[in-house]
Structures are given as C-alpha cells and as structure tokens.
Write an enzyme that holds these catalytic residues in place. Structure first.
Site, PDB file in Angstrom:
ATOM      1  N   CYS A   1       8.085  -5.247   1.784  1.00 34.92           N
ATOM      2  CA  CYS A   1       9.175  -4.626   2.529  1.00 34.92           C
ATOM      3  C   CYS A   1      10.361  -5.570   2.590  1.00 34.92           C
ATOM      4  CB  CYS A   1       8.779  -4.379   3.995  1.00 34.92           C
ATOM      5  SG  CYS A   1       7.049  -4.058   4.279  1.00 34.92           S
ATOM      6  N   ASP A   2      11.488  -5.000   2.936  1.00 33.90           N
ATOM      7  CA  ASP A   2      12.634  -5.835   3.254  1.00 33.90           C
ATOM      8  C   ASP A   2      13.501  -5.054   4.217  1.00 33.90           C
ATOM      9  OD1 ASP A   2      13.881  -8.486   2.537  1.00 33.90           O
ATOM     10  OD2 ASP A   2      15.598  -7.145   2.406  1.00 33.90           O
TER      11      ASP A   2
END
Length: 203
Positions: free
Chosen positions: A83-84
């Site tokens: 994720c970011d």
C-alpha cells in the site's frame, strides 16, 4: 472468515501500525514485511499514479525475499498486500513532513480547510502471479485547529511520521474534524472494502 473460505497465507508489506490493526480487525492472520525502497526516487504527476507506482515498487522489493514452496503443487496461495498513501492539499501531494516547522504549517493549512488522502492497495498472488490494485480517495474537512493542539501534536511527534502530517483518528484532532467523505479506514491507510475485493479477485 467462513469455514468454506479459501485458505491462504497473507503478508502485509507494510510496517504501519494502523494498517496492521485494520487488517487484524478484518479477521485476517498475517505476517508483515516492509519494503526498503527509496520513495523519493519515484515521481508521478498525479497522486493516484504515484501511490499505485509506490505500491508496485514495494511489491517488487518484497517478492524476491519471500520463499514459496514450489514443490507442494497445491499449496495454499500466498497473497502480498502492499500500500501507499499521500495527502493532497490544494492539488499538491504531501508526504511525511521533513521538519517540525513543516508539520506545523501543514496543520495550520488544514484548519478551516480540507485535505484529501489518496491510498493505494495492491494485492499480488505470489503463486499465480495475478495482481490487482486500485486507489481510494477520501476528503477530510476541518474546523479551526487551535495552536496549542498543534503544539501538543508536534511535541508528541507521531504526526512527523504521517503522510501530510495528518492523523484524523488522533484524540487531539478528532474534535476538529468536521466531515469525512469516504471511509476512516482508508484515511488510516487501508480501505477495508477495497482490500477485501482485491483479495477475492486474485484468489
């Protein structure tokens, strides 16, 4: 998870406490690995493209370090979630504040205004190679945030490690959040509904 749900191993490719908590709340058991990548080396014009590119770079960094039993043939699949997240304020992408002064300025900007979080989730099936990713955006509107609250937050230091210096679930900030358009779990870094759907899609 239902008894007939496909069994799989899950790796969360993040060291974020908030993401770990959300994934655990979703009822999953998982291990964590963090990607050591130079995030500043990846640049995209659009925040949506940036968070997707970063999630992909994290996956690429972690995958070679995961050993999967090849010989088992029908071994349960291993899924990797990367994720970011970035915060967008007036069209500008904000990452973690580089100093206390910058964190203070970020929070002063949000007072009586709004910001958005753009989060990416990428799920890779390490056995089949199937990969699905998407981004999610949440708008957050704020009341005025008193200076003494900002001082306390900076003194405590957690905001220095958050994208855009933004932590809406913090007890000091909560009273000043006027409205959240979208899901709180997305703001905290892992949109639950999106993550569930991507997991199903790659299985």
């Amino acid at each position: 998870m239902e008894a007939n749900a496909p069994q799989f191993k899950l790796i969360l490719g993040s060291s974020s406490t908030a993401r770990r908590k959300i994934l655990a709340d979703m009822g999953y058991q998982f291990t964590t690995m963090s990607a050591d990548i130079d995030e500043k080396a990846i640049r995209k014009e659009k925040p949506e493209d940036l968070v997707m590119a970063l999630a992909e770079a994290k996956a690429e960094a972690i995958i070679p370090r995961v050993s999967i039993g090849e010989s088992e043939g029908d071994a349960e699949p291993t899924l990797l979630i990367t994720c970011d997240q970035v915060v967008v304020y007036e069209g500008v992408v904000r990452e973690k504040p580089s100093s206390e002064a910058e964190a203070r300025q970020f929070m002063k900007d949000y007072a009586n205004g709004h910001a958005a979080t753009v989060s990416s989730v990428l799920v890779t099936n390490l056995v089949t190679g199937s990969r699905r990713g998407e981004w999610d955006k949440v708008e957050i509107y704020f009341h005025d945030i008193p200076d003494q609250v900002i001082d306390k937050l900076i003194e405590e230091g957690i905001v220095l490690y958050a994208a855009g210096g933004l932590i809406i679930e913090h007890p000091l900030i909560l009273p000043y959040v006027k409205e959240v358009v979208g899901s709180t779990d997305s703001v905290m870094g892992l949109p639950k509904a999106l993550t569930e759907r991507l997991i199903k899609e790659v299985l």
